[in-house]
Design a protein around this motif. Structure first.
Motif, PDB file in Angstrom:
ATOM      1  N   ASP A 172       0.811  -1.218   0.000  1.00 20.04           N
ATOM      2  CA  ASP A 172       0.000   0.000   0.000  1.00 20.04           C
ATOM      3  C   ASP A 172       0.843   1.265   0.000  1.00 20.04           C
ATOM      4  N   LYS A 173       2.105   1.141   0.440  1.00 22.19           N
ATOM      5  CA  LYS A 173       3.012   2.294   0.430  1.00 22.19           C
ATOM      6  C   LYS A 173       4.036   2.204  -0.698  1.00 22.19           C
ATOM      7  N   HIS A 174       3.990   1.119  -1.472  1.00 18.40           N
ATOM      8  CA  HIS A 174       4.957   0.881  -2.544  1.00 18.40           C
ATOM      9  C   HIS A 174       6.380   0.910  -1.975  1.00 18.40           C
ATOM     10  N   GLN A 175       6.553   0.210  -0.854  1.00 16.46           N
ATOM     11  CA  GLN A 175       7.844   0.201  -0.175  1.00 16.46           C
ATOM     12  C   GLN A 175       8.270  -1.219   0.201  1.00 16.46           C
ATOM     13  N   LEU A 176       9.563  -1.336   0.467  1.00 13.79           N
ATOM     14  CA  LEU A 176      10.157  -2.573   0.971  1.00 13.79           C
ATOM     15  C   LEU A 176      10.786  -2.259   2.320  1.00 13.79           C
ATOM     16  N   ASP A 177      10.381  -2.985   3.335  1.00 20.76           N
ATOM     17  CA  ASP A 177      10.901  -2.787   4.691  1.00 20.76           C
ATOM     18  C   ASP A 177      12.008  -3.812   4.925  1.00 20.76           C
ATOM     19  N   VAL A 178      13.206  -3.341   5.272  1.00 19.77           N
ATOM     20  CA  VAL A 178      14.357  -4.223   5.510  1.00 19.77           C
ATOM     21  C   VAL A 178      14.868  -3.956   6.921  1.00 19.77           C
ATOM     22  N   THR A 179      14.684  -4.913   7.806  1.00 22.47           N
ATOM     23  CA  THR A 179      15.097  -4.754   9.202  1.00 22.47           C
ATOM     24  C   THR A 179      16.202  -5.753   9.520  1.00 22.47           C
ATOM     25  N   SER A 180      17.344  -5.248   9.986  1.00 17.17           N
ATOM     26  CA  SER A 180      18.509  -6.087  10.271  1.00 17.17           C
ATOM     27  C   SER A 180      18.884  -6.012  11.744  1.00 17.17           C
ATOM     28  N   ARG A 181      19.285  -7.144  12.289  1.00 18.72           N
ATOM     29  CA  ARG A 181      19.701  -7.234  13.688  1.00 18.72           C
ATOM     30  C   ARG A 181      21.123  -7.787  13.732  1.00 18.72           C
ATOM     31  N   GLU A 183      24.257  -9.084  15.940  1.00 14.66           N
ATOM     32  CA  GLU A 183      24.623  -9.665  17.230  1.00 14.66           C
ATOM     33  C   GLU A 183      26.095 -10.052  17.189  1.00 14.66           C
ATOM     34  N   GLY A 184      26.933  -9.291  17.919  1.00 19.02           N
ATOM     35  CA  GLY A 184      28.354  -9.584  17.996  1.00 19.02           C
ATOM     36  C   GLY A 184      28.650 -10.555  19.114  1.00 19.02           C
ATOM     37  N   ARG A 185      29.934 -10.847  19.291  1.00 18.60           N
ATOM     38  CA  ARG A 185      30.324 -11.788  20.346  1.00 18.60           C
ATOM     39  C   ARG A 185      30.187 -11.172  21.732  1.00 18.60           C
ATOM     40  N   SER A 186      30.097  -9.850  21.771  1.00 19.37           N
ATOM     41  CA  SER A 186      29.876  -9.162  23.040  1.00 19.37           C
ATOM     42  C   SER A 186      29.074  -7.906  22.759  1.00 19.37           C
ATOM     43  N   GLY A 187      28.543  -7.324  23.812  1.00 20.20           N
ATOM     44  CA  GLY A 187      27.734  -6.132  23.634  1.00 20.20           C
ATOM     45  C   GLY A 187      26.298  -6.480  23.297  1.00 20.20           C
ATOM     46  N   GLU A 188      25.438  -5.480  23.359  1.00 20.00           N
ATOM     47  CA  GLU A 188      24.027  -5.717  23.118  1.00 20.00           C
ATOM     48  C   GLU A 188      23.725  -5.759  21.626  1.00 20.00           C
ATOM     49  N   PRO A 189      22.699  -6.491  21.205  1.00 23.96           N
ATOM     50  CA  PRO A 189      22.328  -6.528  19.787  1.00 23.96           C
ATOM     51  C   PRO A 189      21.890  -5.143  19.306  1.00 23.96           C
ATOM     52  N   ILE A 190      22.127  -4.871  18.030  1.00 22.82           N
ATOM     53  CA  ILE A 190      21.741  -3.611  17.417  1.00 22.82           C
ATOM     54  C   ILE A 190      20.776  -3.913  16.275  1.00 22.82           C
ATOM     55  N   THR A 191      19.651  -3.216  16.253  1.00 22.75           N
ATOM     56  CA  THR A 191      18.666  -3.398  15.185  1.00 22.75           C
ATOM     57  C   THR A 191      18.518  -2.096  14.407  1.00 22.75           C
ATOM     58  N   ALA A 192      18.522  -2.204  13.093  1.00 19.21           N
ATOM     59  CA  ALA A 192      18.354  -1.037  12.226  1.00 19.21           C
ATOM     60  C   ALA A 192      17.317  -1.350  11.155  1.00 19.21           C
ATOM     61  N   ARG A 193      16.395  -0.426  10.980  1.00 21.33           N
ATOM     62  CA  ARG A 193      15.338  -0.594   9.973  1.00 21.33           C
ATOM     63  C   ARG A 193      15.604   0.348   8.802  1.00 21.33           C
ATOM     64  N   ARG A 194      15.553  -0.224   7.608  1.00 26.18           N
ATOM     65  CA  ARG A 194      15.730   0.570   6.388  1.00 26.18           C
ATOM     66  C   ARG A 194      14.461   0.481   5.551  1.00 26.18           C
ATOM     67  N   VAL A 195      14.147   1.561   4.882  1.00 25.74           N
ATOM     68  CA  VAL A 195      12.956   1.621   4.042  1.00 25.74           C
ATOM     69  C   VAL A 195      13.394   1.912   2.608  1.00 25.74           C
ATOM     70  N   TYR A 196      12.887   1.111   1.697  1.00 24.33           N
ATOM     71  CA  TYR A 196      13.179   1.301   0.277  1.00 24.33           C
ATOM     72  C   TYR A 196      11.877   1.600  -0.460  1.00 24.33           C
ATOM     73  N   ASP A 197      11.931   2.582  -1.357  1.00 26.10           N
ATOM     74  CA  ASP A 197      10.788   2.932  -2.194  1.00 26.10           C
ATOM     75  C   ASP A 197      10.891   2.210  -3.526  1.00 26.10           C
ATOM     76  N   ALA A 198       9.750   1.845  -4.076  1.00 21.99           N
ATOM     77  CA  ALA A 198       9.738   1.262  -5.403  1.00 21.99           C
ATOM     78  C   ALA A 198      10.295   2.277  -6.399  1.00 21.99           C
ATOM     79  N   ALA A 199      11.269   1.845  -7.195  1.00 23.00           N
ATOM     80  CA  ALA A 199      11.887   2.765  -8.145  1.00 23.00           C
ATOM     81  C   ALA A 199      10.924   3.083  -9.273  1.00 23.00           C
ATOM     82  N   LEU A 200      10.959   4.319  -9.738  1.00 21.06           N
ATOM     83  CA  LEU A 200      10.121   4.735 -10.851  1.00 21.06           C
ATOM     84  C   LEU A 200      10.619   4.095 -12.135  1.00 21.06           C
ATOM     85  N   PRO A 201       9.717   3.706 -13.016  1.00 22.09           N
ATOM     86  CA  PRO A 201      10.133   3.115 -14.300  1.00 22.09           C
ATOM     87  C   PRO A 201      11.062   4.058 -15.037  1.00 22.09           C
ATOM     88  N   GLU A 202      12.078   3.499 -15.654  1.00 21.86           N
ATOM     89  CA  GLU A 202      13.050   4.333 -16.389  1.00 21.86           C
ATOM     90  C   GLU A 202      12.523   4.649 -17.777  1.00 21.86           C
TER      91      GLU A 202
END
Length: 202
Positions: A172-181, A183-202
């Motif tokens: 409905d938003k013409h988007q792709l949601d990419v969420t990555s987590r 986890e290293g050998r130490s320290g707390e996990p880090i989560t980052a969310r990226r949003v991609y828009d559908a590319a316009l036709p060339e």
């Protein structure tokens, strides 16, 4: 009780129950295919989030030798040695580390039968979303991919860290949601969310 009713009850008792937690690929797999462009305004900065987490724990040393600066090449999978066409085919190995800190500007996703190809402009990752384990070309990363509901979840595991990335289309938003987590050998996990828009036709 009639003979017919008794037989029907007995047959019902013999039908095995299906566990509610059974996970399987959706009957119609979500369509992730297309060309997608990073929406920087709606995406999170993984490096900034890692620095913030390091500050909460008294500096970046808690993340395995100061890799909080992350993603500049070297042991985090610098993009050296590419072929002339600018791409290289590999499992989502050290490239996953790099992409966590420096998300690609564009993603092109194609599906061919049971294979899903993710092209970030510098490498092509071939995924088989059946949960089986595979190795990257260099043999240093174990990769699994599987559908979990509407998400394609890819896990990349090395000796140093594990990155789990979930791809989900938002039609409905013409988007792709990419969420990555991360986890290293130490320290707390880090989560980052990226949003991609559908590319316009060339």
């Amino acid at each position: 009780m009639s003979v017919f009713l008794t037989a029907a009850v007995g047959a019902a008792l013999l039908i095995p129950a299906v566990p509610a937690s059974t996970a399987a690929e959706p009957s119609v797999a979500p369509n992730l295919a297309g060309k997608w462009t990073l929406n920087k305004g709606q995406s999170e900065d993984a490096r900034a989030k890692m620095h913030e987490a390091g500050d909460r724990h008294g500096g970046g040393g808690g993340f395995g030798g100061g890799h909080g600066g992350g993603g500049r090449g070297g042991r985090w999978g610098g993009r050296q040695g590419h072929p002339a066409d600018g791409t290289r085919r590999e499992g989502e190995g050290t490239g996953a580390m790099r992409s966590f800190f420096e998300p690609p500007e564009t993603l092109t996703i194609d599906r061919n039968g049971d294979e899903i190809a993710v092209n970030d402009g510098e490498r092509i990752v071939i995924l088989h979303p059946d949960g089986r384990k595979a190795k990257s070309d260099d043999g240093q990363t174990e990769i699994t991919a599987q559908w979990r509901g509407q998400e394609l979840v890819v896990e990349s595991r090395t000796e140093r860290a594990k990155i789990t990335t979930a791809y989900m289309a938002v039609p409905d938003k013409h988007q792709l949601d990419v969420t990555s987590r991360f986890e290293g050998r130490s320290g707390e996990p880090i989560t980052a969310r990226r949003v991609y828009d559908a590319a316009l036709p060339e």
